[in-house]
Design a protein around this motif. Sequence first.
Motif, PDB file in Angstrom:
ATOM      1  N   GLU A 222       0.833  -1.204   0.000  1.00 56.79           N
ATOM      2  CA  GLU A 222       0.000   0.000   0.000  1.00 56.79           C
ATOM      3  C   GLU A 222       0.868   1.255   0.000  1.00 56.79           C
ATOM      4  O   GLU A 222       1.526   1.542   1.004  1.00 56.79           O
ATOM      5  CB  GLU A 222      -0.888  -0.005   1.246  1.00 56.79           C
ATOM      6  CG  GLU A 222      -1.758   1.228   1.343  1.00 56.79           C
ATOM      7  CD  GLU A 222      -2.558   1.300   2.642  1.00 56.79           C
ATOM      8  OE1 GLU A 222      -2.162   0.648   3.625  1.00 56.79           O
ATOM      9  OE2 GLU A 222      -3.560   2.021   2.659  1.00 56.79           O
TER      10      GLU A 222
ATOM     11  N   GLU B 244       3.334  10.224   6.645  1.00 56.52           N
ATOM     12  CA  GLU B 244       3.398   9.052   7.527  1.00 56.52           C
ATOM     13  C   GLU B 244       4.703   8.278   7.357  1.00 56.52           C
ATOM     14  O   GLU B 244       5.273   7.795   8.325  1.00 56.52           O
ATOM     15  CB  GLU B 244       2.203   8.120   7.257  1.00 56.52           C
ATOM     16  CG  GLU B 244       0.880   8.753   7.654  1.00 56.52           C
ATOM     17  CD  GLU B 244      -0.301   7.816   7.451  1.00 56.52           C
ATOM     18  OE1 GLU B 244      -0.194   6.618   7.755  1.00 56.52           O
ATOM     19  OE2 GLU B 244      -1.338   8.281   6.938  1.00 56.52           O
TER      20      GLU B 244
ATOM     21  N   HIS C  50      -4.511   8.348   0.417  1.00 63.57           N
ATOM     22  CA  HIS C  50      -3.092   8.625   0.134  1.00 63.57           C
ATOM     23  C   HIS C  50      -2.920   9.088  -1.313  1.00 63.57           C
ATOM     24  O   HIS C  50      -2.118   9.980  -1.594  1.00 63.57           O
ATOM     25  CB  HIS C  50      -2.245   7.371   0.389  1.00 63.57           C
ATOM     26  CG  HIS C  50      -2.321   6.883   1.800  1.00 63.57           C
ATOM     27  ND1 HIS C  50      -2.002   7.659   2.876  1.00 63.57           N
ATOM     28  CD2 HIS C  50      -2.712   5.685   2.319  1.00 63.57           C
ATOM     29  CE1 HIS C  50      -2.184   6.983   4.005  1.00 63.57           C
ATOM     30  NE2 HIS C  50      -2.619   5.777   3.685  1.00 63.57           N
TER      31      HIS C  50
ATOM     32  N   ARG D 142     -10.269  12.061   4.948  1.00 68.80           N
ATOM     33  CA  ARG D 142     -10.300  10.757   5.643  1.00 68.80           C
ATOM     34  C   ARG D 142     -11.593  10.547   6.437  1.00 68.80           C
ATOM     35  O   ARG D 142     -11.678   9.649   7.289  1.00 68.80           O
ATOM     36  CB  ARG D 142      -9.078  10.533   6.529  1.00 68.80           C
ATOM     37  CG  ARG D 142      -8.612   9.105   6.413  1.00 68.80           C
ATOM     38  CD  ARG D 142      -7.280   8.783   6.967  1.00 68.80           C
ATOM     39  NE  ARG D 142      -6.829   7.548   6.336  1.00 68.80           N
ATOM     40  CZ  ARG D 142      -5.665   6.986   6.485  1.00 68.80           C
ATOM     41  NH1 ARG D 142      -4.783   7.524   7.278  1.00 68.80           N
ATOM     42  NH2 ARG D 142      -5.359   5.873   5.866  1.00 68.80           N
TER      43      ARG D 142
ATOM     44  N   GLU E 204     -11.560   2.802   5.178  1.00 65.94           N
ATOM     45  CA  GLU E 204     -10.594   3.022   6.268  1.00 65.94           C
ATOM     46  C   GLU E 204     -10.686   4.521   6.576  1.00 65.94           C
ATOM     47  O   GLU E 204     -10.017   5.338   5.953  1.00 65.94           O
ATOM     48  CB  GLU E 204      -9.190   2.633   5.822  1.00 65.94           C
ATOM     49  CG  GLU E 204      -8.202   2.696   6.970  1.00 65.94           C
ATOM     50  CD  GLU E 204      -6.768   2.549   6.506  1.00 65.94           C
ATOM     51  OE1 GLU E 204      -6.016   1.801   7.128  1.00 65.94           O
ATOM     52  OE2 GLU E 204      -6.380   3.212   5.513  1.00 65.94           O
TER      53      GLU E 204
HETATM   54  C1  LER Z   1      -2.144   4.246   6.935  1.00 67.54           C
HETATM   55  O1  LER Z   1      -2.410   5.575   6.655  1.00 67.54           O
HETATM   56  C2  LER Z   1      -2.946   3.355   6.099  1.00 67.54           C
HETATM   57  O2  LER Z   1      -3.567   3.751   5.152  1.00 67.54           O
HETATM   58  C3  LER Z   1      -2.954   1.947   6.443  1.00 67.54           C
HETATM   59  O3  LER Z   1      -3.830   1.248   5.632  1.00 67.54           O
HETATM   60  C4  LER Z   1      -1.551   1.390   6.328  1.00 67.54           C
HETATM   61  O4  LER Z   1      -1.084   0.912   7.500  1.00 67.54           O
END
Ligand code: LER
Length: 291
Positions: free
Chosen positions: A153, A159, A189, A218, A247
């Motif tokens: 990923e 980060e 991201h 997010r 997420e």
């Molecule tokens: C962290 O920002 C993320 O997107 C997770 O899925 C990866 O650890």
Amino acid sequence: MKLGLAVAGREALPSAFVVIRDDLARCVDRCAAFGYHGVELALRHAEEVDVPRVKARLAATGLEIPCISSGQVFAADGLYFTHPDPDVRAAATQRIVDMIRLAAEFGAKVNTGRVRGIIHPGETPETARRRYLNCLHRCADVAEPLGVELIVEPVNRYEVNFINNGLQGIELVRAAGRACVKLMPDLFHMNIEDASFREVFELGRDIISYVHVADSNRLAPGWGHLPWDEIFQIFSDINYDGWITAEILPHPDPDSAARQAAAFLLPRIRQRAQRSESIAAIPPTTRAVRS
Ligand code: LER
Ligand code: MN
């Protein structure tokens, strides 16, 4: 296409990017009530999962575990693949190997996420890459015979400073050259790092096997400004039919966030399925003209 939600156990750190923190078997029930098709477990240790109890809830609800993620191995324990100390690299690899064995129980993938690590101050990107690929191959040696996919990923620059954008992710997955190593774009991201959603999804279409979704901030999809119609059009254009897992931050509260993501995404998933069915019903000779 199926919809998942990222969840964790009650002990998860505040830095774990999950919506629901609860007993993992209860997480399954809560997600089922919101209409999700599965839960992604964000774990620190494979032993956190009471396998028979969680399997019982999956059987009762019909939910699946598409993915086990490992961000807390990096964030809580500082274990990662590019670490200068070989003992730390070995410990990081062992944690992922334990998660691969657990994932095999559920038919899940394993997200190696931030366990990839960072380029250390004073070291070169090549050193990070060599250590990373070395650990990834050791994990792939275990994952491949078990039929478990390892997903890479790209994560934004705030980060980590290694594998930040989709094109870097595609290059590394291809360099790894292992059938079980695949790419997982995360729209949050990508929104920071990639010039074009379409470019990455089109270039990586043969290696993309899982997607994290969140809006630009997010928060739950629909509460930011990502171009969702365009994103779903890209999924259709590349025939992406795998999991999309939310997420997202648990704001304004976990249940509202979980409810909003499901309310926003499930109709789009259904619409996509209906369109694919109607195209499949058209005789192949006329399909190109009608679609
Ligand atoms: C962290 O920002 C993320 O997107 C997770 O899925 C990866 O650890
Ligand atoms: Mn993610």
